[in-house]
Design a protein around this motif. Structure first.
Motif, PDB file in Angstrom:
ATOM      1  N   PRO A  96       3.227  15.061  -4.727  1.00 41.36           N
ATOM      2  CA  PRO A  96       1.873  14.554  -4.474  1.00 41.36           C
ATOM      3  C   PRO A  96       1.799  13.756  -3.170  1.00 41.36           C
ATOM      4  O   PRO A  96       2.708  13.008  -2.832  1.00 41.36           O
ATOM      5  CB  PRO A  96       1.573  13.661  -5.674  1.00 41.36           C
ATOM      6  CG  PRO A  96       2.853  13.480  -6.405  1.00 41.36           C
ATOM      7  CD  PRO A  96       3.803  14.525  -5.945  1.00 41.36           C
ATOM      8  N   GLU A  97       0.695  13.922  -2.454  1.00 43.60           N
ATOM      9  CA  GLU A  97       0.462  13.217  -1.191  1.00 43.60           C
ATOM     10  C   GLU A  97       0.280  11.731  -1.483  1.00 43.60           C
ATOM     11  O   GLU A  97      -0.544  11.350  -2.312  1.00 43.60           O
ATOM     12  CB  GLU A  97      -0.782  13.769  -0.512  1.00 43.60           C
ATOM     13  CG  GLU A  97      -1.150  13.075   0.769  1.00 43.60           C
ATOM     14  CD  GLU A  97      -0.764  13.867   1.994  1.00 43.60           C
ATOM     15  OE1 GLU A  97      -0.770  13.267   3.069  1.00 43.60           O
ATOM     16  OE2 GLU A  97      -0.452  15.073   1.880  1.00 43.60           O
ATOM     17  N   ARG A  98       1.071  10.879  -0.840  1.00 40.12           N
ATOM     18  CA  ARG A  98       0.969   9.435  -0.995  1.00 40.12           C
ATOM     19  C   ARG A  98       1.743   8.760   0.112  1.00 40.12           C
ATOM     20  O   ARG A  98       2.568   9.387   0.781  1.00 40.12           O
ATOM     21  CB  ARG A  98       1.487   8.979  -2.353  1.00 40.12           C
ATOM     22  CG  ARG A  98       2.989   9.212  -2.529  1.00 40.12           C
ATOM     23  CD  ARG A  98       3.377   9.144  -3.995  1.00 40.12           C
ATOM     24  NE  ARG A  98       4.791   9.107  -4.216  1.00 40.12           N
ATOM     25  CZ  ARG A  98       5.615  10.138  -4.145  1.00 40.12           C
ATOM     26  NH1 ARG A  98       5.149  11.335  -3.830  1.00 40.12           N
ATOM     27  NH2 ARG A  98       6.907  10.001  -4.388  1.00 40.12           N
ATOM     28  N   ALA A  99       1.467   7.484   0.318  1.00 36.35           N
ATOM     29  CA  ALA A  99       2.201   6.706   1.317  1.00 36.35           C
ATOM     30  C   ALA A  99       3.510   6.239   0.691  1.00 36.35           C
ATOM     31  O   ALA A  99       3.526   5.727  -0.425  1.00 36.35           O
ATOM     32  CB  ALA A  99       1.372   5.510   1.756  1.00 36.35           C
ATOM     33  N   ILE A 100       4.597   6.453   1.431  1.00 31.67           N
ATOM     34  CA  ILE A 100       5.920   6.019   0.947  1.00 31.67           C
ATOM     35  C   ILE A 100       6.634   5.284   2.057  1.00 31.67           C
ATOM     36  O   ILE A 100       6.315   5.425   3.236  1.00 31.67           O
ATOM     37  CB  ILE A 100       6.786   7.210   0.466  1.00 31.67           C
ATOM     38  CG1 ILE A 100       7.060   8.195   1.611  1.00 31.67           C
ATOM     39  CG2 ILE A 100       6.159   7.906  -0.734  1.00 31.67           C
ATOM     40  CD1 ILE A 100       8.098   9.258   1.286  1.00 31.67           C
ATOM     41  N   HIS A 101       7.620   4.468   1.678  1.00 29.12           N
ATOM     42  CA  HIS A 101       8.564   3.893   2.629  1.00 29.12           C
ATOM     43  C   HIS A 101       9.913   3.825   1.929  1.00 29.12           C
ATOM     44  O   HIS A 101       9.992   3.829   0.701  1.00 29.12           O
ATOM     45  CB  HIS A 101       8.105   2.522   3.143  1.00 29.12           C
ATOM     46  CG  HIS A 101       8.133   1.417   2.139  1.00 29.12           C
ATOM     47  ND1 HIS A 101       7.145   1.248   1.185  1.00 29.12           N
ATOM     48  CD2 HIS A 101       9.026   0.430   1.933  1.00 29.12           C
ATOM     49  CE1 HIS A 101       7.423   0.193   0.449  1.00 29.12           C
ATOM     50  NE2 HIS A 101       8.569  -0.325   0.878  1.00 29.12           N
ATOM     51  N   GLU A 141      11.951  12.876  -0.306  1.00 34.08           N
ATOM     52  CA  GLU A 141      10.577  12.661  -0.762  1.00 34.08           C
ATOM     53  C   GLU A 141       9.585  12.958   0.362  1.00 34.08           C
ATOM     54  O   GLU A 141       8.547  13.590   0.140  1.00 34.08           O
ATOM     55  CB  GLU A 141      10.424  11.229  -1.268  1.00 34.08           C
ATOM     56  CG  GLU A 141       9.247  11.015  -2.156  1.00 34.08           C
ATOM     57  CD  GLU A 141       9.313  11.779  -3.473  1.00 34.08           C
ATOM     58  OE1 GLU A 141       8.235  12.142  -3.967  1.00 34.08           O
ATOM     59  OE2 GLU A 141      10.417  12.026  -3.999  1.00 34.08           O
ATOM     60  N   ILE A 187       6.690  15.880   0.243  1.00 36.60           N
ATOM     61  CA  ILE A 187       5.271  15.603   0.468  1.00 36.60           C
ATOM     62  C   ILE A 187       4.741  16.478   1.594  1.00 36.60           C
ATOM     63  O   ILE A 187       3.662  17.066   1.495  1.00 36.60           O
ATOM     64  CB  ILE A 187       5.052  14.103   0.775  1.00 36.60           C
ATOM     65  CG1 ILE A 187       5.335  13.259  -0.467  1.00 36.60           C
ATOM     66  CG2 ILE A 187       3.642  13.847   1.286  1.00 36.60           C
ATOM     67  CD1 ILE A 187       5.396  11.764  -0.214  1.00 36.60           C
ATOM     68  N   SER A 233       0.798  -1.228   0.000  1.00 28.86           N
ATOM     69  CA  SER A 233       0.000   0.000   0.000  1.00 28.86           C
ATOM     70  C   SER A 233       0.834   1.283   0.000  1.00 28.86           C
ATOM     71  O   SER A 233       0.297   2.358   0.203  1.00 28.86           O
ATOM     72  CB  SER A 233      -0.932   0.006   1.218  1.00 28.86           C
ATOM     73  OG  SER A 233      -0.173   0.022   2.414  1.00 28.86           O
ATOM     74  N   SER A 234       2.139   1.154  -0.208  1.00 24.34           N
ATOM     75  CA  SER A 234       2.970   2.353  -0.275  1.00 24.34           C
ATOM     76  C   SER A 234       4.048   2.179  -1.338  1.00 24.34           C
ATOM     77  O   SER A 234       4.313   1.083  -1.798  1.00 24.34           O
ATOM     78  CB  SER A 234       3.603   2.650   1.096  1.00 24.34           C
ATOM     79  OG  SER A 234       4.516   1.643   1.461  1.00 24.34           O
ATOM     80  N   GLU A 235       4.657   3.288  -1.695  1.00 26.10           N
ATOM     81  CA  GLU A 235       5.687   3.296  -2.732  1.00 26.10           C
ATOM     82  C   GLU A 235       7.077   3.267  -2.091  1.00 26.10           C
ATOM     83  O   GLU A 235       7.372   4.061  -1.197  1.00 26.10           O
ATOM     84  CB  GLU A 235       5.539   4.563  -3.577  1.00 26.10           C
ATOM     85  CG  GLU A 235       6.575   4.723  -4.649  1.00 26.10           C
ATOM     86  CD  GLU A 235       6.469   6.064  -5.367  1.00 26.10           C
ATOM     87  OE1 GLU A 235       7.443   6.446  -6.026  1.00 26.10           O
ATOM     88  OE2 GLU A 235       5.420   6.734  -5.260  1.00 26.10           O
TER      89      GLU A 235
END
Length: 153
Positions: free
Chosen positions: A118-123, A108, A112, A97-99
């Protein structure tokens, strides 16, 4: 090739193959040997019995088969405890569920937070000093209880 039974500070036992004993020593000294279960870097060789097969006659040329481990000790297919199962499920959830942004995580996450990305889930990965700066700047980050797959043995 040489196979070692290794154990981590968390008590996990697992097997890993190395090109040679010297190769293991070099990788271990460089901090590149990690627990296959939890990703911890505090790994040591476990006591293990040598694999010595008895001489066989030519008539007995059937290949020897080894029974799979039934105790679960060292098995990499299933976590040995409920905590390990929970970490495995957490890892699967986060990775699906994350990039993954790799070593550019700090840049990054900051972008954000500032709204320039762009707003997104990252790890990803960050050096301790970079992570500390993110926290001081108010960027919401949290350490994960596992290492990326590329660092696993």
């Amino acid at each position: 090739m040489i196979q070692y039974t290794l154990k981590c500070a968390g008590g996990h036992a697992f097997d890993s193959w190395f090109q040679s004993a010297d190769a293991y020593e070099k990788l271990h000294a460089a901090g590149m040997v990690a627990c296959a279960v939890c990703g911890g870097a505090d790994v040591t060789k476990a006591i293990m019995a040598p694999r010595v097969s008895a001489a066989r006659s030519r008539a007995d040329s059937a290949p020897a088969t080894s029974a799979p481990a039934t105790s679960g000790q060292g098995a990499l297919t299933a976590p040995a405890s409920p905590a390990e199962q929970a970490i495995r499920l957490l890892r699967e959830k986060i990775e699906s569920s994350s990039e993954y942004v790799g070593m550019s995580f700090a840049d990054e996450a900051r972008a954000i937070h500032e709204g320039s990305a762009p707003e997104r889930a990252i790890h990803g990965e960050a050096k301790p000093a970079e992570a500390r700066r993110l926290i001081e700047e108010g960027v919401p980050v949290a350490p994960l209880p596992f290492l990326p797959h590329r660092k696993s043995n």
